[in-house]
Scaffold this motif. Structure first.
Motif, PDB file in Angstrom:
ATOM      1  N   ALA A 239      50.077  19.785  -0.406  1.00 48.09           N
ATOM      2  CA  ALA A 239      50.253  20.963   0.450  1.00 48.09           C
ATOM      3  C   ALA A 239      51.259  21.928  -0.172  1.00 48.09           C
ATOM      4  O   ALA A 239      51.002  23.138  -0.276  1.00 48.09           O
ATOM      5  CB  ALA A 239      50.701  20.538   1.852  1.00 48.09           C
ATOM      6  N   LEU A 240      52.416  21.413  -0.615  1.00 47.34           N
ATOM      7  CA  LEU A 240      53.422  22.274  -1.243  1.00 47.34           C
ATOM      8  C   LEU A 240      52.843  22.972  -2.470  1.00 47.34           C
ATOM      9  O   LEU A 240      53.066  24.165  -2.696  1.00 47.34           O
ATOM     10  CB  LEU A 240      54.647  21.457  -1.658  1.00 47.34           C
ATOM     11  N   ALA A 241      52.067  22.206  -3.272  1.00 49.65           N
ATOM     12  CA  ALA A 241      51.504  22.779  -4.496  1.00 49.65           C
ATOM     13  C   ALA A 241      50.562  23.932  -4.173  1.00 49.65           C
ATOM     14  O   ALA A 241      50.398  24.858  -4.971  1.00 49.65           O
ATOM     15  CB  ALA A 241      50.781  21.704  -5.297  1.00 49.65           C
TER      16      ALA A 241
ATOM     17  N   ALA B 187      53.744  21.396   5.706  1.00 48.13           N
ATOM     18  CA  ALA B 187      53.491  20.426   4.634  1.00 48.13           C
ATOM     19  C   ALA B 187      53.829  19.008   5.110  1.00 48.13           C
ATOM     20  O   ALA B 187      53.125  18.042   4.791  1.00 48.13           O
ATOM     21  CB  ALA B 187      54.301  20.782   3.381  1.00 48.13           C
ATOM     22  N   VAL B 188      54.909  18.882   5.895  1.00 44.10           N
ATOM     23  CA  VAL B 188      55.242  17.575   6.473  1.00 44.10           C
ATOM     24  C   VAL B 188      54.117  17.126   7.414  1.00 44.10           C
ATOM     25  O   VAL B 188      53.690  15.962   7.403  1.00 44.10           O
ATOM     26  CB  VAL B 188      56.580  17.642   7.250  1.00 44.10           C
ATOM     27  N   PHE B 189      53.608  18.078   8.198  1.00 42.46           N
ATOM     28  CA  PHE B 189      52.512  17.774   9.126  1.00 42.46           C
ATOM     29  C   PHE B 189      51.280  17.272   8.365  1.00 42.46           C
ATOM     30  O   PHE B 189      50.660  16.278   8.742  1.00 42.46           O
ATOM     31  CB  PHE B 189      52.176  19.038   9.929  1.00 42.46           C
ATOM     32  N   VAL B 190      50.933  17.956   7.261  1.00 44.32           N
ATOM     33  CA  VAL B 190      49.770  17.541   6.467  1.00 44.32           C
ATOM     34  C   VAL B 190      50.009  16.145   5.878  1.00 44.32           C
ATOM     35  O   VAL B 190      49.110  15.297   5.888  1.00 44.32           O
ATOM     36  CB  VAL B 190      49.486  18.571   5.345  1.00 44.32           C
ATOM     37  N   GLY B 191      51.224  15.898   5.387  1.00 45.26           N
ATOM     38  CA  GLY B 191      51.523  14.579   4.839  1.00 45.26           C
ATOM     39  C   GLY B 191      51.367  13.484   5.890  1.00 45.26           C
ATOM     40  O   GLY B 191      50.735  12.448   5.645  1.00 45.26           O
ATOM     41  N   ALA B 192      51.940  13.725   7.064  1.00 48.82           N
ATOM     42  CA  ALA B 192      51.826  12.722   8.130  1.00 48.82           C
ATOM     43  C   ALA B 192      50.376  12.545   8.559  1.00 48.82           C
ATOM     44  O   ALA B 192      49.908  11.417   8.779  1.00 48.82           O
ATOM     45  CB  ALA B 192      52.693  13.123   9.322  1.00 48.82           C
TER      46      ALA B 192
ATOM     47  N   PRO C  85      42.864  27.059   6.918  1.00 56.45           N
ATOM     48  CA  PRO C  85      43.450  27.186   8.255  1.00 56.45           C
ATOM     49  C   PRO C  85      44.767  27.960   8.259  1.00 56.45           C
ATOM     50  O   PRO C  85      45.726  27.569   7.596  1.00 56.45           O
ATOM     51  CB  PRO C  85      43.684  25.728   8.664  1.00 56.45           C
ATOM     52  N   VAL C  86      44.786  29.048   9.018  1.00 60.89           N
ATOM     53  CA  VAL C  86      45.956  29.907   9.109  1.00 60.89           C
ATOM     54  C   VAL C  86      47.176  29.149   9.626  1.00 60.89           C
ATOM     55  O   VAL C  86      48.298  29.367   9.170  1.00 60.89           O
ATOM     56  CB  VAL C  86      45.643  31.090  10.061  1.00 60.89           C
ATOM     57  N   VAL C  87      46.948  28.223  10.559  1.00 59.79           N
ATOM     58  CA  VAL C  87      48.093  27.555  11.184  1.00 59.79           C
ATOM     59  C   VAL C  87      48.775  26.564  10.248  1.00 59.79           C
ATOM     60  O   VAL C  87      49.871  26.092  10.532  1.00 59.79           O
ATOM     61  CB  VAL C  87      47.688  26.824  12.483  1.00 59.79           C
ATOM     62  N   ILE C  88      48.118  26.221   9.141  1.00 67.01           N
ATOM     63  CA  ILE C  88      48.748  25.345   8.145  1.00 67.01           C
ATOM     64  C   ILE C  88      49.457  26.192   7.094  1.00 67.01           C
ATOM     65  O   ILE C  88      50.575  25.883   6.673  1.00 67.01           O
ATOM     66  CB  ILE C  88      47.689  24.434   7.482  1.00 67.01           C
ATOM     67  N   TYR C  89      48.802  27.278   6.654  1.00 69.10           N
ATOM     68  CA  TYR C  89      49.388  28.099   5.603  1.00 69.10           C
ATOM     69  C   TYR C  89      50.490  29.037   6.124  1.00 69.10           C
ATOM     70  O   TYR C  89      51.262  29.574   5.339  1.00 69.10           O
ATOM     71  CB  TYR C  89      48.296  28.866   4.850  1.00 69.10           C
ATOM     72  N   GLY C  90      50.555  29.230   7.439  1.00 70.90           N
ATOM     73  CA  GLY C  90      51.662  29.999   8.002  1.00 70.90           C
ATOM     74  C   GLY C  90      52.841  29.070   8.287  1.00 70.90           C
ATOM     75  O   GLY C  90      52.654  27.898   8.634  1.00 70.90           O
ATOM     76  N   ALA C  91      54.051  29.598   8.168  1.00 71.17           N
ATOM     77  CA  ALA C  91      55.231  28.729   8.252  1.00 71.17           C
ATOM     78  C   ALA C  91      55.557  28.309   9.682  1.00 71.17           C
ATOM     79  O   ALA C  91      56.130  27.246   9.898  1.00 71.17           O
ATOM     80  CB  ALA C  91      56.433  29.434   7.632  1.00 71.17           C
ATOM     81  N   TRP C  92      55.207  29.120  10.687  1.00 75.59           N
ATOM     82  CA  TRP C  92      55.826  28.960  11.996  1.00 75.59           C
ATOM     83  C   TRP C  92      55.033  28.168  13.015  1.00 75.59           C
ATOM     84  O   TRP C  92      55.588  27.666  13.990  1.00 75.59           O
ATOM     85  CB  TRP C  92      56.145  30.346  12.572  1.00 75.59           C
ATOM     86  N   TYR C  93      53.707  28.116  12.846  1.00 77.25           N
ATOM     87  CA  TYR C  93      52.857  27.586  13.916  1.00 77.25           C
ATOM     88  C   TYR C  93      53.217  26.151  14.304  1.00 77.25           C
ATOM     89  O   TYR C  93      53.436  25.846  15.477  1.00 77.25           O
ATOM     90  CB  TYR C  93      51.383  27.676  13.525  1.00 77.25           C
ATOM     91  N   VAL C  94      53.248  25.246  13.310  1.00 80.06           N
ATOM     92  CA  VAL C  94      53.505  23.832  13.621  1.00 80.06           C
ATOM     93  C   VAL C  94      54.892  23.678  14.247  1.00 80.06           C
ATOM     94  O   VAL C  94      55.074  22.945  15.232  1.00 80.06           O
ATOM     95  CB  VAL C  94      53.384  22.967  12.343  1.00 80.06           C
ATOM     96  N   LEU C  95      55.861  24.391  13.686  1.00 76.09           N
ATOM     97  CA  LEU C  95      57.236  24.281  14.179  1.00 76.09           C
ATOM     98  C   LEU C  95      57.343  24.741  15.635  1.00 76.09           C
ATOM     99  O   LEU C  95      57.901  24.024  16.493  1.00 76.09           O
ATOM    100  CB  LEU C  95      58.150  25.142  13.294  1.00 76.09           C
ATOM    101  N   VAL C  96      56.808  25.920  15.930  1.00 80.56           N
ATOM    102  CA  VAL C  96      56.868  26.438  17.300  1.00 80.56           C
ATOM    103  C   VAL C  96      56.146  25.505  18.264  1.00 80.56           C
ATOM    104  O   VAL C  96      56.626  25.209  19.361  1.00 80.56           O
ATOM    105  CB  VAL C  96      56.272  27.864  17.363  1.00 80.56           C
ATOM    106  N   ALA C  97      54.985  24.986  17.837  1.00 80.56           N
ATOM    107  CA  ALA C  97      54.228  24.096  18.715  1.00 80.56           C
ATOM    108  C   ALA C  97      55.039  22.827  19.002  1.00 80.56           C
ATOM    109  O   ALA C  97      55.131  22.380  20.156  1.00 80.56           O
ATOM    110  CB  ALA C  97      52.881  23.743  18.082  1.00 80.56           C
ATOM    111  N   ALA C  98      55.648  22.247  17.975  1.00 85.48           N
ATOM    112  CA  ALA C  98      56.387  21.000  18.163  1.00 85.48           C
ATOM    113  C   ALA C  98      57.600  21.215  19.066  1.00 85.48           C
ATOM    114  O   ALA C  98      57.852  20.427  19.991  1.00 85.48           O
ATOM    115  CB  ALA C  98      56.828  20.442  16.802  1.00 85.48           C
ATOM    116  N   ILE C  99      58.333  22.291  18.829  1.00 84.32           N
ATOM    117  CA  ILE C  99      59.541  22.526  19.623  1.00 84.32           C
ATOM    118  C   ILE C  99      59.187  22.826  21.082  1.00 84.32           C
ATOM    119  O   ILE C  99      59.806  22.299  22.005  1.00 84.32           O
ATOM    120  CB  ILE C  99      60.359  23.691  19.004  1.00 84.32           C
ATOM    121  N   THR C 100      58.162  23.643  21.299  1.00 80.88           N
ATOM    122  CA  THR C 100      57.787  23.954  22.688  1.00 80.88           C
ATOM    123  C   THR C 100      57.275  22.708  23.408  1.00 80.88           C
ATOM    124  O   THR C 100      57.526  22.545  24.612  1.00 80.88           O
ATOM    125  CB  THR C 100      56.699  25.038  22.749  1.00 80.88           C
TER     126      THR C 100
END
Lengths: 209, 209, 209
Positions: B117-119, B127-132, C65-80
């Protein structure tokens, strides 16, 4: 060696196969009278059965899904599912015909899937897997969405095995230098005959001990 | 900054991990003696557990699935699942060994997934999400297909958490400028140790109140 | 004809929609007190509900998938989702507000999905399908993962129908030469109103006979 061309069938034949899948999905969903599936649910299951195999094939191959980029697939699937819902009693009587046509359909989807995989450079064994997945994907999607045990995993009538055998025959014939068209015809023939004999004589795989 | 190269392991090691996944899948399916899963079902579940994580990783990344375009993955998974089915009693005795090897495997899949993912330019958190997801995808696919509660969501032994912690360590080390290889080694080490300690001391996450 | 540009909303609005999805997922999972879902399970279901629709849209379109290549989606979803878990009682009181915001959200996801499909050259009918799938994908993923009957298939309150109607309106308006922005506004309006009226007056589709 010449590049391998995927086996294609005319659009009308492909849409006929899609319609048949949608019809089966709608009839299947129609049996759940205790679970309050509404009209939309029946249509969605019809679409899932009709398009699930092609979708799974293209996801496994990393290709843009043909059934989304083509104009007719979703429309034909939705309309046929609605028809199936309205004419349930009529179609229920045609059950033997539906089983026979379905046997041809899984053969066709297996041949299209396996040859598309070969054309994209997928090696033989995974190409057989893609062909079988394309043939049975709709039925798996149906069972997962309806929260049922996946029929395919349980003792049954050689549904996936017939598809895999046909796809394997296609891959072997193409590897031996045969033309894709005739390899596909052989694939469809083998899958259809195996499936129909299995239904007729109640063949099944041995259960695990 | 230099471009990040995904962490790779030799093909034989990857195929060993695939085989271990298929073996576990087959042993798991083998316990359902009441549900009449046939031989094909066991093999398919073996393939699903073995290849599900890699498939999910490549779908999330929008990349062509490696396990389809590579020649050996499907074959090794199918053969090992069959072996697992035939030698169930033998392998059942090896359960502690299987758990230990599996802990290494989820570490490896996590490292491969996160670094790939990082590459590709995926930022740290996803990237952590994809790894998990790559580490636990096979187990989720198995539960959904077998119509079971997804083990991962329920109180258990830090399976996904161990994978996510390892992947997070890798991402942090790479962001700090560390070489991918040693970040991957640290990831595999952390995941393996966390998972084994969790199994040994029955650690689990707190249930929701 | 000018090329069609996908309808976009500012990142903060998209992240707000993601957060709302994650919140709903966490609240939904929080009701299963008998099934021992742990904290991680709740967070994962939150992420699934929040990101499932976008993921499904991009898989159907064969796009990364936009939600993987964008930095914020997974983080915002997990925190909320974590927030939702901690403040369950507070949010439970806000239920009417959550339903209203959710109606807007499925309208937005439908508009983004259908217009992205049109922009990629997908014809009208499948573009409506992609829009509707983007709107309801998270809810389907939630039900499949939690091993529940898929809500969408059963007699309910016009959830998918409202999304499909909005997406269809967008496709018709764009085909008639209307600007994508206003077509999207009309789509969100129609979906929101239909959904809220359906909840208020308990409209539902007729069950199959």
């Amino acid at each position: 060696m010449d590049p391998i061309m995927p086996f294609g069938i005319p659009l009308w034949a492909e849409l006929a196969a899609v319609g048949l899948g949608a019809l089966q999905g709608a009839l299947f969903a129609g049996r759940f009278t205790d679970r309050r599936i509404d009209v939309l649910g029946v249509v969605l299951i019809g679409i899932g059965v009709a398009l699930g195999g092609s979708l799974l094939r293209d996801l496994l191959l990393g290709e843009p899904p043909v059934v989304i980029y083509g104009a007719w697939y979703v429309l034909v699937a939705a309309i046929t599912a609605l028809l199936g819902l309205c004419l349930q009693r009529l179609f229920a009587r045609l059950d033997p015909l539906v089983i026979a046509l379905d046997a041809v359909t899984i053969g066709l989807f297996g041949a299209i899937g396996a040859s598309k995989a070969l054309a994209l450079g997928v090696p033989g064994v995974p190409a057989v897997f893609v062909g079988a997945a394309a043939a049975v994907g709709g039925s798996v999607l149906r069972d997962v969405t309806l929260n049922l045990p996946v029929a395919l995993l349980h003792v049954g009538s050689l549904y996936a095995i017939a598809a895999a055998a046909g796809a394997a025959l296609l891959v072997v014939l193409v590897a031996a230098g045969g033309p894709v068209f005739w390899a596909a015809v052989a694939c469809v023939g083998l899958t259809t005959v195996m499936r129909l004999l299995a239904v007729r004589f109640r063949w099944s795989m041995s259960e695990q001990q």
